[in-house]
Design an enzyme around this catalytic site. Structure first.
Site, PDB file in Angstrom:
ATOM      1  CG  HIS A 182      -2.036  -1.022   1.111  1.00 22.87           C
ATOM      2  ND1 HIS A 182      -2.566  -1.471  -0.086  1.00 22.87           N
ATOM      3  CD2 HIS A 182      -2.677  -1.703   2.106  1.00 22.87           C
ATOM      4  CE1 HIS A 182      -3.505  -2.375   0.177  1.00 22.87           C
ATOM      5  NE2 HIS A 182      -3.592  -2.546   1.482  1.00 22.87           N
ATOM      6  CD  GLU A 216      -8.351  -3.268  -0.475  1.00 24.13           C
ATOM      7  OE1 GLU A 216      -7.170  -2.948  -0.716  1.00 24.13           O
ATOM      8  OE2 GLU A 216      -8.678  -4.231   0.248  1.00 24.13           O
ATOM      9  CG  HIS A 271      -7.578  -0.491   2.538  1.00 22.07           C
ATOM     10  ND1 HIS A 271      -8.229  -1.165   3.548  1.00 22.07           N
ATOM     11  CD2 HIS A 271      -6.615  -1.331   2.097  1.00 22.07           C
ATOM     12  CE1 HIS A 271      -7.667  -2.343   3.724  1.00 22.07           C
ATOM     13  NE2 HIS A 271      -6.678  -2.484   2.842  1.00 22.07           N
TER      14      HIS A 271
END
Length: 370
Positions: free
Chosen positions: A125, A335, A198
Protein backbone atom coordinates in the site's frame (compact mmCIF):
# COMPACT_ATOMS: atom_id res chain seq x y z
CA UNK A 1 -3.20 -2.20 -20.68
CA UNK A 2 -3.66 0.59 -18.15
CA UNK A 3 -6.86 2.54 -18.77
CA UNK A 4 -6.06 5.98 -20.19
CA UNK A 5 -8.37 8.81 -21.15
CA UNK A 6 -8.34 12.23 -22.73
CA UNK A 7 -11.84 13.23 -21.63
CA UNK A 8 -13.62 12.77 -18.32
CA UNK A 9 -16.11 9.94 -17.89
CA UNK A 10 -19.72 11.06 -17.77
CA UNK A 11 -20.73 11.93 -14.22
CA UNK A 12 -23.88 10.86 -12.45
CA UNK A 13 -26.66 13.43 -12.15
CA UNK A 14 -26.22 15.92 -9.31
CA UNK A 15 -29.09 18.11 -8.13
CA UNK A 16 -28.39 21.84 -8.19
CA UNK A 17 -30.19 22.25 -4.88
CA UNK A 18 -27.77 20.03 -2.92
CA UNK A 19 -26.65 21.56 0.38
CA UNK A 20 -23.31 23.37 0.37
CA UNK A 21 -20.27 21.26 1.22
CA UNK A 22 -19.23 22.03 4.79
CA UNK A 23 -15.56 22.33 5.82
CA UNK A 24 -14.27 22.23 9.40
CA UNK A 25 -10.94 21.78 11.14
CA UNK A 26 -10.43 18.19 12.23
CA UNK A 27 -7.30 18.65 14.32
CA UNK A 28 -3.53 18.68 14.02
CA UNK A 29 -1.32 15.74 13.18
CA UNK A 30 1.46 14.85 15.66
CA UNK A 31 3.73 16.90 13.36
CA UNK A 32 1.54 20.01 13.79
CA UNK A 33 -0.20 20.01 10.40
CA UNK A 34 -3.87 21.02 10.48
CA UNK A 35 -6.33 18.62 8.88
CA UNK A 36 -9.88 19.25 7.68
CA UNK A 37 -13.11 17.29 7.39
CA UNK A 38 -15.52 17.90 4.51
CA UNK A 39 -19.21 16.99 4.86
CA UNK A 40 -21.39 16.31 1.82
CA UNK A 41 -25.16 15.81 1.98
CA UNK A 42 -27.62 14.98 -0.78
CA UNK A 43 -31.32 15.74 -1.14
CA UNK A 44 -32.12 12.24 0.16
CA UNK A 45 -30.44 13.00 3.48
CA UNK A 46 -27.40 10.76 3.03
CA UNK A 47 -24.20 12.26 4.40
CA UNK A 48 -20.57 11.54 3.60
CA UNK A 49 -17.52 12.84 5.44
CA UNK A 50 -14.09 13.14 3.84
CA UNK A 51 -10.71 13.87 5.39
CA UNK A 52 -7.77 15.56 3.66
CA UNK A 53 -5.37 13.36 5.66
CA UNK A 54 -4.95 10.38 3.34
CA UNK A 55 -7.75 11.72 1.06
CA UNK A 56 -9.92 9.55 3.29
CA UNK A 57 -13.51 8.37 2.94
CA UNK A 58 -14.25 8.81 6.61
CA UNK A 59 -17.99 8.27 7.13
CA UNK A 60 -21.16 7.43 5.19
CA UNK A 61 -24.54 7.77 6.87
CA UNK A 62 -26.79 5.49 4.83
CA UNK A 63 -30.53 4.75 5.24
CA UNK A 64 -31.76 1.22 5.92
CA UNK A 65 -34.99 -0.42 4.72
CA UNK A 66 -36.94 1.64 7.27
CA UNK A 67 -35.22 4.90 6.39
CA UNK A 68 -33.05 4.96 9.51
CA UNK A 69 -29.48 6.06 8.88
CA UNK A 70 -26.26 4.62 10.29
CA UNK A 71 -22.60 5.23 9.57
CA UNK A 72 -21.37 2.15 7.71
CA UNK A 73 -17.66 3.11 7.47
CA UNK A 74 -14.73 2.60 9.83
CA UNK A 75 -12.65 5.59 10.93
CA UNK A 76 -11.32 7.65 13.82
CA UNK A 77 -12.19 10.88 15.66
CA UNK A 78 -8.54 11.98 15.95
CA UNK A 79 -6.01 12.60 13.15
CA UNK A 80 -3.25 11.06 15.28
CA UNK A 81 -5.09 7.73 15.20
CA UNK A 82 -4.93 7.72 11.40
CA UNK A 83 -1.14 7.87 11.71
CA UNK A 84 -0.94 5.20 14.43
CA UNK A 85 -0.62 1.42 14.31
CA UNK A 86 -4.37 1.19 14.99
CA UNK A 87 -5.13 2.43 11.49
CA UNK A 88 -5.35 -0.39 8.97
CA UNK A 89 -5.93 2.06 6.09
CA UNK A 90 -9.49 2.86 7.21
CA UNK A 91 -10.99 4.69 4.23
CA UNK A 92 -7.60 5.91 3.01
CA UNK A 93 -6.47 6.31 -0.56
CA UNK A 94 -3.55 3.88 -0.72
CA UNK A 95 -0.54 4.02 -3.04
CA UNK A 96 1.41 4.80 -4.98
CA UNK A 97 0.88 1.07 -5.41
CA UNK A 98 -2.16 -0.34 -3.64
CA UNK A 99 -1.72 -3.97 -2.51
CA UNK A 100 1.60 -5.83 -2.50
CA UNK A 101 4.84 -5.78 -4.47
CA UNK A 102 7.06 -8.81 -3.87
CA UNK A 103 10.13 -8.14 -1.71
CA UNK A 104 9.71 -4.40 -2.32
CA UNK A 105 11.42 -4.53 -5.70
CA UNK A 106 10.50 -4.07 -9.35
CA UNK A 107 12.36 -3.40 -12.58
CA UNK A 108 11.21 -0.78 -15.09
CA UNK A 109 12.99 -0.07 -18.37
CA UNK A 110 15.98 -2.08 -17.19
CA UNK A 111 16.41 -0.27 -13.85
CA UNK A 112 15.63 -1.89 -10.49
CA UNK A 113 13.78 0.13 -7.86
CA UNK A 114 13.70 -0.69 -4.13
CA UNK A 115 10.72 0.13 -1.93
CA UNK A 116 9.98 -0.28 1.77
CA UNK A 117 9.16 -3.81 2.94
CA UNK A 118 6.57 -2.59 5.41
CA UNK A 119 4.66 -5.89 5.23
CA UNK A 120 7.66 -8.24 5.55
CA UNK A 121 8.95 -9.52 3.25
CA UNK A 122 6.88 -7.39 0.87
CA UNK A 123 5.88 -3.83 0.07
CA UNK A 124 2.26 -2.93 0.92
CA UNK A 125 0.00 0.00 0.00
CA UNK A 126 2.73 2.51 -0.85
CA UNK A 127 5.16 2.00 2.01
CA UNK A 128 6.03 4.08 5.07
CA UNK A 129 5.54 7.61 6.41
CA UNK A 130 5.19 9.21 2.95
CA UNK A 131 2.71 6.74 1.52
CA UNK A 132 -0.30 8.53 0.07
CA UNK A 133 -2.45 7.30 2.97
CA UNK A 134 -0.30 9.23 5.46
CA UNK A 135 0.11 12.65 3.86
CA UNK A 136 -2.23 15.65 3.96
CA UNK A 137 -3.74 16.36 0.54
CA UNK A 138 -5.04 19.76 -0.61
CA UNK A 139 -8.83 19.82 -0.67
CA UNK A 140 -11.07 21.88 -2.92
CA UNK A 141 -14.84 21.67 -2.65
CA UNK A 142 -17.48 22.17 -5.34
CA UNK A 143 -20.93 23.04 -4.02
CA UNK A 144 -22.41 22.81 -7.52
CA UNK A 145 -21.20 19.24 -8.01
CA UNK A 146 -21.53 18.17 -4.35
CA UNK A 147 -17.93 17.03 -4.53
CA UNK A 148 -14.45 17.45 -3.09
CA UNK A 149 -11.21 17.09 -5.05
CA UNK A 150 -8.03 16.24 -3.17
CA UNK A 151 -4.67 16.81 -4.85
CA UNK A 152 -1.11 15.87 -3.91
CA UNK A 153 2.25 16.06 -5.66
CA UNK A 154 4.54 13.18 -4.72
CA UNK A 155 8.20 14.07 -5.38
CA UNK A 156 10.47 11.95 -7.54
CA UNK A 157 11.83 9.16 -5.36
CA UNK A 158 9.26 9.44 -2.59
CA UNK A 159 8.95 6.00 -0.95
CA UNK A 160 11.33 4.76 -3.65
CA UNK A 161 9.03 5.33 -6.63
CA UNK A 162 10.39 7.06 -9.74
CA UNK A 163 8.89 10.26 -11.14
CA UNK A 164 7.16 13.31 -9.75
CA UNK A 165 3.54 12.17 -9.54
CA UNK A 166 0.71 14.70 -9.64
CA UNK A 167 -2.39 12.94 -8.33
CA UNK A 168 -5.94 13.97 -7.62
CA UNK A 169 -8.98 12.16 -6.25
CA UNK A 170 -12.53 13.50 -6.60
CA UNK A 171 -15.37 12.26 -4.39
CA UNK A 172 -18.93 13.04 -5.53
CA UNK A 173 -22.09 12.25 -3.58
CA UNK A 174 -25.02 11.77 -5.95
CA UNK A 175 -28.70 12.16 -5.17
CA UNK A 176 -29.27 8.44 -5.72
CA UNK A 177 -26.99 7.64 -2.76
CA UNK A 178 -23.82 6.76 -4.66
CA UNK A 179 -20.28 7.80 -3.80
CA UNK A 180 -18.31 8.21 -7.01
CA UNK A 181 -14.51 8.21 -6.73
CA UNK A 182 -12.45 9.41 -9.70
CA UNK A 183 -8.66 9.19 -9.69
CA UNK A 184 -6.33 10.97 -12.10
CA UNK A 185 -2.53 11.23 -12.18
CA UNK A 186 0.41 12.19 -14.39
CA UNK A 187 4.16 11.67 -14.09
CA UNK A 188 7.35 13.20 -15.47
CA UNK A 189 9.22 9.86 -15.52
CA UNK A 190 8.11 6.29 -16.22
CA UNK A 191 6.63 4.83 -13.06
CA UNK A 192 4.13 2.26 -11.78
CA UNK A 193 0.79 3.22 -10.28
CA UNK A 194 -2.22 1.47 -8.74
CA UNK A 195 -4.41 3.73 -6.61
CA UNK A 196 -7.44 2.52 -4.69
CA UNK A 197 -9.56 3.24 -1.63
CA UNK A 198 -9.33 0.98 1.43
CA UNK A 199 -12.74 1.66 2.97
CA UNK A 200 -14.05 -0.85 5.53
CA UNK A 201 -17.82 -1.39 5.48
CA UNK A 202 -20.32 -2.95 7.86
CA UNK A 203 -23.79 -2.45 6.40
CA UNK A 204 -25.39 -3.01 9.81
CA UNK A 205 -23.42 0.01 11.01
CA UNK A 206 -19.75 0.37 11.83
CA UNK A 207 -19.07 -1.26 15.19
CA UNK A 208 -21.56 -4.09 14.67
CA UNK A 209 -19.86 -7.32 15.73
CA UNK A 210 -19.65 -9.24 12.44
CA UNK A 211 -20.01 -9.16 8.67
CA UNK A 212 -20.27 -12.96 8.40
CA UNK A 213 -24.02 -12.68 7.73
CA UNK A 214 -23.54 -10.24 4.84
CA UNK A 215 -24.38 -11.86 1.50
CA UNK A 216 -21.84 -11.28 -1.27
CA UNK A 217 -21.93 -11.60 -5.05
CA UNK A 218 -18.67 -11.11 -6.97
CA UNK A 219 -18.82 -10.76 -10.73
CA UNK A 220 -15.69 -12.79 -11.33
CA UNK A 221 -15.08 -16.22 -12.84
CA UNK A 222 -11.37 -16.13 -11.93
CA UNK A 223 -8.97 -14.99 -9.23
CA UNK A 224 -5.21 -14.64 -8.80
CA UNK A 225 -3.79 -17.30 -6.41
CA UNK A 226 -1.13 -16.23 -3.92
CA UNK A 227 1.79 -17.80 -2.06
CA UNK A 228 2.17 -17.92 1.71
CA UNK A 229 3.29 -14.25 1.79
CA UNK A 230 0.15 -13.19 -0.16
CA UNK A 231 2.07 -12.50 -3.39
CA UNK A 232 0.37 -13.52 -6.61
CA UNK A 233 1.88 -16.57 -8.29
CA UNK A 234 1.15 -15.30 -11.81
CA UNK A 235 -1.62 -17.83 -12.36
CA UNK A 236 -5.19 -16.84 -13.15
CA UNK A 237 -7.39 -19.62 -11.78
CA UNK A 238 -11.09 -20.44 -11.87
CA UNK A 239 -13.16 -19.79 -8.75
CA UNK A 240 -15.34 -22.78 -9.59
CA UNK A 241 -15.19 -25.46 -6.91
CA UNK A 242 -13.51 -23.19 -4.34
CA UNK A 243 -14.61 -21.12 -1.36
CA UNK A 244 -13.92 -18.10 -3.58
CA UNK A 245 -16.89 -18.80 -5.83
CA UNK A 246 -19.26 -15.90 -5.21
CA UNK A 247 -20.81 -15.94 -8.68
CA UNK A 248 -24.01 -16.83 -6.85
CA UNK A 249 -24.77 -15.04 -3.56
CA UNK A 250 -23.18 -16.50 -0.42
CA UNK A 251 -22.94 -15.26 3.16
CA UNK A 252 -19.36 -14.37 4.05
CA UNK A 253 -19.43 -16.75 7.01
CA UNK A 254 -20.68 -19.75 5.04
CA UNK A 255 -17.23 -20.96 3.99
CA UNK A 256 -14.73 -18.70 5.71
CA UNK A 257 -13.69 -21.46 8.14
CA UNK A 258 -12.29 -23.43 5.20
CA UNK A 259 -9.26 -21.13 5.33
CA UNK A 260 -8.33 -22.43 8.81
CA UNK A 261 -7.80 -20.55 12.05
CA UNK A 262 -4.28 -19.18 11.57
CA UNK A 263 -3.81 -15.48 12.25
CA UNK A 264 -5.12 -13.47 9.29
CA UNK A 265 -6.80 -16.44 7.63
CA UNK A 266 -9.91 -15.72 5.58
CA UNK A 267 -10.88 -13.75 2.52
CA UNK A 268 -8.09 -11.53 1.22
CA UNK A 269 -8.02 -12.23 -2.53
CA UNK A 270 -7.90 -10.39 -5.82
CA UNK A 271 -10.71 -11.31 -8.19
CA UNK A 272 -10.43 -10.97 -11.98
CA UNK A 273 -13.58 -9.13 -12.97
CA UNK A 274 -15.90 -10.10 -15.80
CA UNK A 275 -16.87 -7.30 -18.15
CA UNK A 276 -20.53 -7.18 -17.12
CA UNK A 277 -22.65 -4.30 -18.48
CA UNK A 278 -24.00 -1.71 -16.06
CA UNK A 279 -26.18 1.36 -16.05
CA UNK A 280 -23.18 3.66 -15.65
CA UNK A 281 -21.19 4.48 -18.77
CA UNK A 282 -17.77 2.86 -18.99
CA UNK A 283 -18.09 0.83 -15.79
CA UNK A 284 -18.80 -2.79 -14.93
CA UNK A 285 -20.09 -4.43 -11.78
CA UNK A 286 -17.50 -5.70 -9.34
CA UNK A 287 -19.65 -6.76 -6.38
CA UNK A 288 -22.98 -6.61 -4.61
CA UNK A 289 -23.24 -6.99 -0.83
CA UNK A 290 -26.54 -7.27 1.06
CA UNK A 291 -27.12 -7.08 4.81
CA UNK A 292 -30.21 -9.10 5.72
CA UNK A 293 -30.53 -7.32 9.06
CA UNK A 294 -30.74 -3.71 7.86
CA UNK A 295 -31.70 -4.32 4.24
CA UNK A 296 -28.81 -2.11 3.08
CA UNK A 297 -27.24 -3.05 -0.24
CA UNK A 298 -23.85 -1.96 -1.57
CA UNK A 299 -23.14 -2.25 -5.29
CA UNK A 300 -19.58 -1.62 -6.49
CA UNK A 301 -18.87 -0.48 -10.05
CA UNK A 302 -15.47 0.17 -11.63
CA UNK A 303 -13.42 0.38 -14.81
CA UNK A 304 -10.51 -1.56 -13.26
CA UNK A 305 -9.65 -5.21 -14.04
CA UNK A 306 -9.74 -6.48 -10.45
CA UNK A 307 -11.18 -6.11 -6.97
CA UNK A 308 -9.65 -7.17 -3.67
CA UNK A 309 -12.23 -8.72 -1.37
CA UNK A 310 -10.95 -8.58 2.21
CA UNK A 311 -12.91 -9.81 5.21
CA UNK A 312 -11.24 -7.93 8.07
CA UNK A 313 -9.10 -10.89 9.16
CA UNK A 314 -6.45 -8.68 10.79
CA UNK A 315 -8.82 -6.36 12.67
CA UNK A 316 -7.82 -6.37 16.32
CA UNK A 317 -10.57 -4.60 18.23
CA UNK A 318 -9.49 -1.02 17.59
CA UNK A 319 -11.58 1.76 19.10
CA UNK A 320 -12.94 3.96 16.33
CA UNK A 321 -15.42 6.79 15.87
CA UNK A 322 -17.81 7.38 18.77
CA UNK A 323 -15.99 4.77 20.85
CA UNK A 324 -17.11 1.85 18.68
CA UNK A 325 -15.01 -1.31 18.52
CA UNK A 326 -13.83 -2.81 15.23
CA UNK A 327 -13.64 -6.51 16.04
CA UNK A 328 -12.09 -9.35 14.05
CA UNK A 329 -14.08 -9.83 10.81
CA UNK A 330 -16.44 -6.98 11.59
CA UNK A 331 -15.70 -5.07 8.38
CA UNK A 332 -15.09 -5.88 4.72
CA UNK A 333 -13.23 -4.08 1.93
CA UNK A 334 -13.80 -4.07 -1.82
CA UNK A 335 -10.76 -2.38 -3.33
CA UNK A 336 -11.05 -1.86 -7.09
CA UNK A 337 -7.58 -2.21 -8.55
CA UNK A 338 -4.99 -3.73 -10.86
CA UNK A 339 -3.67 -7.10 -9.74
CA UNK A 340 -1.18 -7.42 -6.84
CA UNK A 341 2.51 -7.49 -7.82
CA UNK A 342 1.74 -6.53 -11.42
CA UNK A 343 5.09 -4.70 -11.80
CA UNK A 344 6.75 -8.14 -11.51
CA UNK A 345 4.18 -10.07 -13.54
CA UNK A 346 4.53 -9.18 -17.25
CA UNK A 347 1.48 -11.27 -18.19
CA UNK A 348 -0.80 -9.17 -15.97
CA UNK A 349 -2.38 -5.93 -17.30
CA UNK A 350 0.23 -3.17 -17.32
CA UNK A 351 0.48 -0.68 -14.46
CA UNK A 352 3.19 1.43 -16.12
CA UNK A 353 2.46 5.15 -16.43
CA UNK A 354 4.66 7.23 -18.72
CA UNK A 355 5.09 10.96 -19.31
CA UNK A 356 2.36 12.31 -21.56
CA UNK A 357 -0.16 9.71 -20.36
CA UNK A 358 -2.93 10.20 -17.82
CA UNK A 359 -3.84 7.49 -15.32
CA UNK A 360 -7.56 7.29 -14.57
CA UNK A 361 -9.61 5.02 -12.36
CA UNK A 362 -13.28 5.27 -11.42
CA UNK A 363 -15.04 3.43 -8.61
CA UNK A 364 -18.66 3.85 -7.54
CA UNK A 365 -20.00 2.70 -4.17
CA UNK A 366 -23.78 2.74 -4.72
CA UNK A 367 -26.10 2.27 -1.73
CA UNK A 368 -29.71 1.17 -1.65
CA UNK A 369 -32.09 -0.74 0.65
CA UNK A 370 -34.55 -3.56 0.19
Amino acid sequence: MMILRTAALATLAIASVAPAVEVAEFGKTPGGEMTHVYTLENKSGMKVKLLDLGATLMAAEVPDKEGKTADVLFGFDDPAKYLSDDNQYFGNVVGRYGNRIAKGKFTLDGKEYTLATNNPPNHLHGGGDRALSKVVWKGEKSDADNSVTFSYTSPDGEEGYPGELKAQVTYTLTDDNAVRIEYEATTDKPTVLNLTNHAYFNLSGAGSPTINDHVVTLYADHYTPVDDTLITTGEIAKVEGTALDFREPHAIGDRVDSFGDAEGAGYDHNFVLNKTPSDVEGLHKAATVKDPKSGRVLTVLTDQPGVQFYGGNFLKGQTGKDGKTYAHRSGFCLETQHYPDSPNKPDFPSVVLRPGETYTHTCVYAFSAE
